[in-house]
Write a protein that holds these residues in place. Structure first.
Motif, PDB file in Angstrom:
ATOM      1  N   THR A  19      39.403  14.434  65.612  1.00 25.11           N
ATOM      2  CA  THR A  19      38.424  15.529  65.555  1.00 25.11           C
ATOM      3  C   THR A  19      38.787  16.652  66.499  1.00 25.11           C
ATOM      4  O   THR A  19      38.605  17.839  66.194  1.00 25.11           O
ATOM      5  CB  THR A  19      37.032  14.980  65.909  1.00 25.11           C
ATOM      6  N   THR A  20      39.352  16.312  67.626  1.00 25.30           N
ATOM      7  CA  THR A  20      39.746  17.333  68.605  1.00 25.30           C
ATOM      8  C   THR A  20      40.789  18.261  68.030  1.00 25.30           C
ATOM      9  O   THR A  20      40.735  19.488  68.226  1.00 25.30           O
ATOM     10  CB  THR A  20      40.267  16.647  69.878  1.00 25.30           C
ATOM     11  N   GLN A  21      41.761  17.690  67.302  1.00 20.76           N
ATOM     12  CA  GLN A  21      42.796  18.525  66.718  1.00 20.76           C
ATOM     13  C   GLN A  21      42.231  19.457  65.642  1.00 20.76           C
ATOM     14  O   GLN A  21      42.654  20.611  65.519  1.00 20.76           O
ATOM     15  CB  GLN A  21      43.892  17.636  66.131  1.00 20.76           C
ATOM     16  N   VAL A  22      41.250  18.972  64.859  1.00 20.65           N
ATOM     17  CA  VAL A  22      40.631  19.831  63.845  1.00 20.65           C
ATOM     18  C   VAL A  22      39.895  20.994  64.489  1.00 20.65           C
ATOM     19  O   VAL A  22      40.006  22.153  64.069  1.00 20.65           O
ATOM     20  CB  VAL A  22      39.672  19.003  62.968  1.00 20.65           C
ATOM     21  N   PHE A  35      42.321  23.517  65.749  1.00 19.95           N
ATOM     22  CA  PHE A  35      42.871  24.322  64.662  1.00 19.95           C
ATOM     23  C   PHE A  35      41.895  25.412  64.233  1.00 19.95           C
ATOM     24  O   PHE A  35      42.276  26.565  64.009  1.00 19.95           O
ATOM     25  CB  PHE A  35      43.216  23.407  63.488  1.00 19.95           C
ATOM     26  N   LEU A  36      40.601  25.049  64.145  1.00 16.55           N
ATOM     27  CA  LEU A  36      39.603  26.042  63.754  1.00 16.55           C
ATOM     28  C   LEU A  36      39.478  27.139  64.787  1.00 16.55           C
ATOM     29  O   LEU A  36      39.358  28.331  64.454  1.00 16.55           O
ATOM     30  CB  LEU A  36      38.256  25.357  63.524  1.00 16.55           C
ATOM     31  N   LEU A  37      39.470  26.753  66.060  1.00 17.44           N
ATOM     32  CA  LEU A  37      39.368  27.768  67.112  1.00 17.44           C
ATOM     33  C   LEU A  37      40.549  28.710  67.099  1.00 17.44           C
ATOM     34  O   LEU A  37      40.401  29.932  67.276  1.00 17.44           O
ATOM     35  CB  LEU A  37      39.239  27.076  68.478  1.00 17.44           C
ATOM     36  N   VAL A  38      41.733  28.181  66.887  1.00 15.88           N
ATOM     37  CA  VAL A  38      42.922  29.040  66.825  1.00 15.88           C
ATOM     38  C   VAL A  38      42.834  29.989  65.624  1.00 15.88           C
ATOM     39  O   VAL A  38      43.174  31.171  65.718  1.00 15.88           O
ATOM     40  CB  VAL A  38      44.196  28.169  66.762  1.00 15.88           C
ATOM     41  N   SER A  39      42.337  29.469  64.496  1.00 20.70           N
ATOM     42  CA  SER A  39      42.207  30.319  63.308  1.00 20.70           C
ATOM     43  C   SER A  39      41.214  31.451  63.540  1.00 20.70           C
ATOM     44  O   SER A  39      41.457  32.604  63.170  1.00 20.70           O
ATOM     45  CB  SER A  39      41.763  29.468  62.111  1.00 20.70           C
ATOM     46  N   VAL A  40      40.058  31.111  64.181  1.00 25.22           N
ATOM     47  CA  VAL A  40      39.063  32.141  64.471  1.00 25.22           C
ATOM     48  C   VAL A  40      39.623  33.183  65.424  1.00 25.22           C
ATOM     49  O   VAL A  40      39.407  34.391  65.267  1.00 25.22           O
ATOM     50  CB  VAL A  40      37.792  31.495  65.045  1.00 25.22           C
ATOM     51  N   ALA A  41      40.358  32.728  66.436  1.00 26.74           N
ATOM     52  CA  ALA A  41      40.948  33.669  67.392  1.00 26.74           C
ATOM     53  C   ALA A  41      41.937  34.602  66.714  1.00 26.74           C
ATOM     54  O   ALA A  41      41.948  35.818  66.961  1.00 26.74           O
ATOM     55  CB  ALA A  41      41.617  32.895  68.529  1.00 26.74           C
ATOM     56  N   LEU A  42      42.773  34.055  65.827  1.00 23.43           N
ATOM     57  CA  LEU A  42      43.739  34.898  65.116  1.00 23.43           C
ATOM     58  C   LEU A  42      43.030  35.895  64.191  1.00 23.43           C
ATOM     59  O   LEU A  42      43.427  37.062  64.106  1.00 23.43           O
ATOM     60  CB  LEU A  42      44.697  34.013  64.310  1.00 23.43           C
ATOM     61  N   SER A  43      41.952  35.439  63.524  1.00 22.53           N
ATOM     62  CA  SER A  43      41.203  36.349  62.657  1.00 22.53           C
ATOM     63  C   SER A  43      40.579  37.478  63.468  1.00 22.53           C
ATOM     64  O   SER A  43      40.570  38.640  63.050  1.00 22.53           O
ATOM     65  CB  SER A  43      40.114  35.581  61.903  1.00 22.53           C
TER      66      SER A  43
END
Length: 235
Positions: A36-39, A42-50
């Motif tokens: 769950t931590t890795q998921v 991944f979501l946080l990195v995606s939001v940051a990139l967006s």
């Protein structure tokens, strides 16, 4: 001492490779499970990139604005006409700026008043008649809306004989009768001039017409427009 002809002993070679047990086969690899931590990471990195992409686009729009679009503004006359279309317009309203909230009419006497008949009063069309949602034609007031109206009439006479004064109704809802008497006055005048006043409340339908009837229009005084009046207003 060795004996001749004695054969040397046979030498045996030993393969040391075969002395050890054979190697074991490679163990199959285990599947790694994503936690769950890795998921979440991944979501946080995606939001940051967006967010970085959106911020870059906003900065670009800030320093490279698009050319303004020309908007055709309506003229003042057009705005006035549109505003007037939203409210009811008076049929004739020459004196006041704003129209009344309900239909009304007020007529006075005048030199241009031509009686349609010997016993029917006529009213001036040039002496500033007040007409709103009520029209005037051939001595009659014609209603444009259903409702209860207060009607009135005053007629001044210049004779000292028996005079008649009434307000009559013309309507399509009463068959067999050309007119209906709403108000009536009969009196013998004892002085000159004298006047008769009639008033009352009645219900009228659209296109109903009322008019003032007298015994003889030649007996009516015409010294001043205010001596003879005729009107109605919705209550």
């Amino acid at each position: 001492m060795t004996q001749e002809g004695l054969k040397c002993p046979t030498v045996f070679t030993v393969d040391s490779y075969h002395t050890a047990p054979p190697p074991l086969p490679p163990r199959p690899g285990r599947k790694r499970h994503i936690g769950t931590t890795q998921v979440l990471l991944f979501l946080l990195v995606s939001v940051a990139l967006s967010g970085m992409v959106i911020e870059a686009w906003l900065i670009y729009r800030l320093y490279h604005p698009s050319p303004p679009t020309e908007i055709a503004l309506p003229s003042a006359a057009k705005l006035i006409n549109e505003a007037s279309a939203l409210r009811p317009l008076p049929t004739k309203w020459p004196r006041l700026v704003e129209a009344p909230s309900k239909p009304l009419a007020h007529l006075t006497d005048g030199l241009d008043a031509t009686a349609p008949a010997k016993d029917i009063m006529a009213w001036s069309e040039i002496a500033d008649p007040l007409l709103y949602k009520v029209s005037y034609k051939d001595g009659s007031l014609i209603f444009h809306e259903n409702g209860y109206y207060f009607i009135y009439s005053k007629v001044t006479f210049n004779v000292d004989i028996l005079v008649r004064h009434s307000i009559e109704l013309k309507t399509k809802y009463y068959l067999g009768k050309k007119t209906i008497t709403l108000l009536k006055s009969m009196q013998t005048t004892v002085s000159r001039p004298s006047n008769s006043f009639l008033a009352g409340v009645f219900h009228f339908y659209k296109d109903d017409a009322i008019f003032v009837k007298v015994g003889d229009t030649s007996h009516v005084a015409h010294h001043d427009p205010t001596e003879n009046v005729f009107g109605a207003y919705m209550i």
